[in-house]
Write a protein that holds these residues in place. Structure first.
Motif, short mmCIF file in Angstrom:
data_model
loop_
_atom_site.label_atom_id
_atom_site.label_comp_id
_atom_site.label_asym_id
_atom_site.label_seq_id
_atom_site.Cartn_x
_atom_site.Cartn_y
_atom_site.Cartn_z
N ARG A 1 0.80 -1.21 0.00
CA ARG A 1 0.00 0.00 0.00
C ARG A 1 0.84 1.28 0.00
O ARG A 1 0.58 2.20 -0.74
N TYR A 2 1.87 1.35 0.83
CA TYR A 2 2.63 2.59 0.97
C TYR A 2 3.96 2.58 0.23
O TYR A 2 4.73 3.52 0.35
N SER A 3 4.19 1.56 -0.55
CA SER A 3 5.45 1.46 -1.29
C SER A 3 5.37 2.24 -2.59
O SER A 3 4.35 2.23 -3.28
N GLU A 4 6.45 2.92 -2.93
CA GLU A 4 6.50 3.67 -4.19
C GLU A 4 6.91 2.78 -5.36
O GLU A 4 6.55 3.03 -6.49
N ARG A 5 7.69 1.74 -5.08
CA ARG A 5 8.20 0.89 -6.15
C ARG A 5 7.19 -0.18 -6.54
O ARG A 5 6.58 -0.83 -5.70
N MET A 6 7.06 -0.37 -7.85
CA MET A 6 6.26 -1.47 -8.38
C MET A 6 7.12 -2.74 -8.30
O MET A 6 8.23 -2.77 -8.83
N PRO A 7 6.66 -3.79 -7.61
CA PRO A 7 7.43 -5.03 -7.55
C PRO A 7 7.63 -5.61 -8.96
O PRO A 7 6.75 -5.48 -9.83
N PHE A 8 8.77 -6.23 -9.16
CA PHE A 8 9.07 -6.82 -10.46
C PHE A 8 10.08 -7.95 -10.31
O PHE A 8 10.72 -8.09 -9.26
N CYS A 9 10.18 -8.77 -11.35
CA CYS A 9 11.17 -9.83 -11.36
C CYS A 9 11.89 -9.82 -12.71
O CYS A 9 11.36 -9.36 -13.71
N VAL A 10 13.11 -10.30 -12.68
CA VAL A 10 13.97 -10.32 -13.85
C VAL A 10 14.51 -11.73 -14.03
O VAL A 10 14.88 -12.38 -13.06
N GLU A 11 14.53 -12.20 -15.28
CA GLU A 11 15.10 -13.50 -15.58
C GLU A 11 16.44 -13.31 -16.27
O GLU A 11 16.58 -12.48 -17.18
N LEU A 12 17.43 -14.07 -15.81
CA LEU A 12 18.78 -14.03 -16.36
C LEU A 12 19.17 -15.44 -16.77
O LEU A 12 18.69 -16.41 -16.19
N ASN A 13 20.03 -15.57 -17.77
CA ASN A 13 20.59 -16.87 -18.08
C ASN A 13 22.06 -16.72 -18.44
O ASN A 13 22.49 -15.68 -18.91
N THR A 14 22.82 -17.77 -18.17
CA THR A 14 24.25 -17.73 -18.42
C THR A 14 24.55 -18.03 -19.88
O THR A 14 23.73 -18.58 -20.60
N LEU A 15 25.77 -17.68 -20.27
CA LEU A 15 26.24 -17.97 -21.62
C LEU A 15 27.13 -19.21 -21.63
O LEU A 15 27.51 -19.70 -22.69
N ALA A 16 27.45 -19.70 -20.43
CA ALA A 16 28.30 -20.89 -20.28
C ALA A 16 27.84 -21.62 -19.01
O ALA A 16 27.25 -21.02 -18.12
N PRO A 17 28.12 -22.90 -18.93
CA PRO A 17 27.74 -23.66 -17.73
C PRO A 17 28.40 -23.08 -16.47
O PRO A 17 29.48 -22.49 -16.54
N THR A 18 27.73 -23.24 -15.33
CA THR A 18 28.25 -22.75 -14.05
C THR A 18 27.73 -23.63 -12.92
O THR A 18 26.66 -24.23 -13.05
#
Length: 103
Positions: A44-61
């Protein structure tokens, strides 16, 4: 600093390659894939809109999860971002896929 991060900072990076700074001091080249805002998770009182980001690697880890850092436009290097690995679910199992949530 984490409170300053907004989805707009990641919008400029979508589809680009970046560097994920790992907790052990290593680095990982990542592709910044998707961004999804979560309006139903907004407090209710938060200014930021919650969000999620997806990342993927370019090589195995072997990296699974932890507090990492990323370079973000306008903010520079942001520390303390919790990155968690997610299952490949039909994608290349040799690569790693990660999820970051900002509430």
């Amino acid at each position: 600093m984490l409170q300053s991060v907004k989805s707009q900072h990641f919008q400029a990076l979508l589809g680009r390659i970046g560097t994920l700074y790992l907790p052990d001091g290593g680095t990982l080249q990542i592709h910044i894939g998707e961004l999804e805002e979560k309006p139903l998770a907004k407090m209710r009182y938060s200014e930021r809109m919650p969000f999620c980001v997806e990342l993927n690697t370019l090589a195995p880890t072997e990296f699974v999860d932890g507090l990492c850092a990323l370079e973000l436009p306008e903010l520079g290097r942001v520390e303390g971002i919790f990155v968690s690995r997610v299952p490949p679910m039909g994608r290349d199992p040799a690569m790693a896929y990660f999820h970051v949530t900002f509430n």
